[in-house]
Structures are given as structure tokens and as C-alpha cells.
Design an enzyme around this catalytic site. Sequence first.
Site, PDB file in Angstrom:
ATOM      1  N   ASP A  78      53.112  16.229 114.230  1.00 24.16           N
ATOM      2  CA  ASP A  78      51.809  15.509 114.365  1.00 24.16           C
ATOM      3  C   ASP A  78      51.481  15.465 115.708  1.00 24.16           C
ATOM      4  OD1 ASP A  78      52.559  14.622 111.967  1.00 24.16           O
ATOM      5  OD2 ASP A  78      52.510  12.469 112.638  1.00 24.16           O
ATOM      6  N   HIS A 223      56.893  16.045 116.812  1.00 24.78           N
ATOM      7  CA  HIS A 223      55.674  15.937 117.331  1.00 24.78           C
ATOM      8  C   HIS A 223      55.139  17.254 117.909  1.00 24.78           C
ATOM      9  CE1 HIS A 223      56.095  11.645 116.825  1.00 24.78           C
ATOM     10  NE2 HIS A 223      54.752  11.651 116.744  1.00 24.78           N
TER      11      HIS A 223
END
Length: 277
Positions: A78, A223
Site C-alpha cells: 500500500d 507497505h
Amino acid sequence: MRRWSGRQGFSLAEKVGLAALLTAIPLGLSATPQSAVAPLALFLLACLAAPFLPRWSFFLPLICRGTPGSTGIALTFDDGPFPASTPILLELLARYRLPATFFVVGEQAAAHPELIAAILTQGHTIGNHSFRHDFLLMLRDCGALEADIRHTQNVLARMDIRPLLFRPPIGITSPRLQPAIASLNLQAMTFSCRIFDRGNRCIRNLAARVLRQLQTGDILLLHDNPPTSEEHTRTWHQELHRLFDHLAREKRVVPLAELIGQPVMVLGVQNGNLGEQ
């Protein structure tokens, strides 16, 4: 193959709310009307808790893990892309031949189209993760929520990509999300395995923490944010190396589309080529 076709019946929240109301009415007419408060209070508590439970399809259907019987896991990243971190990820994914899906922030995608191209060139897929990663996005009105998600769709459409999945920032949902994504023919996706790395600000023992939790059928959330210093970047690289090495040897990492049994995105939206991945 599962495909999204708009609203499909009442949400769990609507069903629970109706049940709470139908339970409260006769209680309110009884000799102890104060007891009518209990079912309504429980419904209110459920509404307050549900946004922060990313595996609970309370307000809308959520894809949070693989289809029943799935024998692999899927990697998702993400918040990117970022010039300081995305190339590191791509190099390691290529080295270990691992597929991944990048849930990109529209603002970052618009600023770094070359990184979006690199992600696609390596065979990875792309999802929508909002335009500015607004932590309060789910508190916005329906119009603002839809406009934010649509903005990212439009940014990626200029790169010939149409994501079919939307992951809300931090996995937080709300009753407003369902109509917003339905209008864009998107489905909501969260995750089943998350390590609290705080956007790569907490990366100590990252690989070990992931491997302690990871199970077959999981959608793993990591991430794409750049760590906060050169030292942390080196640590992050080492932790990813350990993690990917173990996954490549011991786990069956599959494309997200394979794990969930449906495409993640459509390519070639400007030239009419509707290739699905």
C-alpha cells in the site's frame, strides 16, 4: 469467476439494524420499556466497531482473504509508488520471482508514472488506494468519497489501467463506501494478515513477525513507503530479503487474482484492449 454486479441485497448492518428495531418495539411496549434500549445500544456499538474491523463485512461485502480452499498467499503493498522505495521492492520481487499487487495512491501515481509502468512491466497488478490517503476519508460525505476514489481511477485510466479493487486507507470502512464504489464498478478489498509496520516506520524483525502470523489463504498487507533514514532503509531491505527468501522456498505465493478467483484490474482501457489480470 466472481464478478461485481452492483448492490446485492441488504447489508449485514441493515439486517442487524432491522432486527434490533423489531426486537426493541415489543420490549418498549412491555412492562419494562427501558429494556428496549439494549438491542439498539448493541447495534450502535456494532456500528462504532465495524469500521475498524477490516475482516468484518458489516457495512458492505469485503474481500479479505482467498477463496475457500485457496492453497497460496498473496502479497500486497500500500501507499506508493515512491522513487526511494518502489524500485527496491521491485528488484527483490524480481529476484525471488514473487508476484504482488500494489494498491497505489492516486497522487503518487500521477507524480511517478514511470514507477507505475515498471510495476506493470514486471507483471504485477494495481489497485486503487484513494487519491491522497486521507485518514478521515470514510467520514467525508458520499460525494467527496466517490470523487476521491474516482480521481485515482481517472489518473490510472490515463495510463491504460482500470483497477477493479479499492482498498480504503488503513482498512477503515463506512456505510458511505458501498454506494461510492458501486458507482465505479469497484469491489472493496482489505486483508487478512497485517503487520503493524506503521508504513515502514516500525520494521524491526519484520520478516519474523510476518512469518509468525501468515497462513494459507492470507492476503498480506505490507507497505511501499520509504523508511525514514538510510539506516532504516538498509534494515528494511534486509528484512524483505529474509521474508521473500522464505516465501519463495516455503510458501506458495500466487497472484492476487488467482487467490481471490477474479481479476484485479483491466488493461488497455484507452485503446479498447480489455485484458484482465
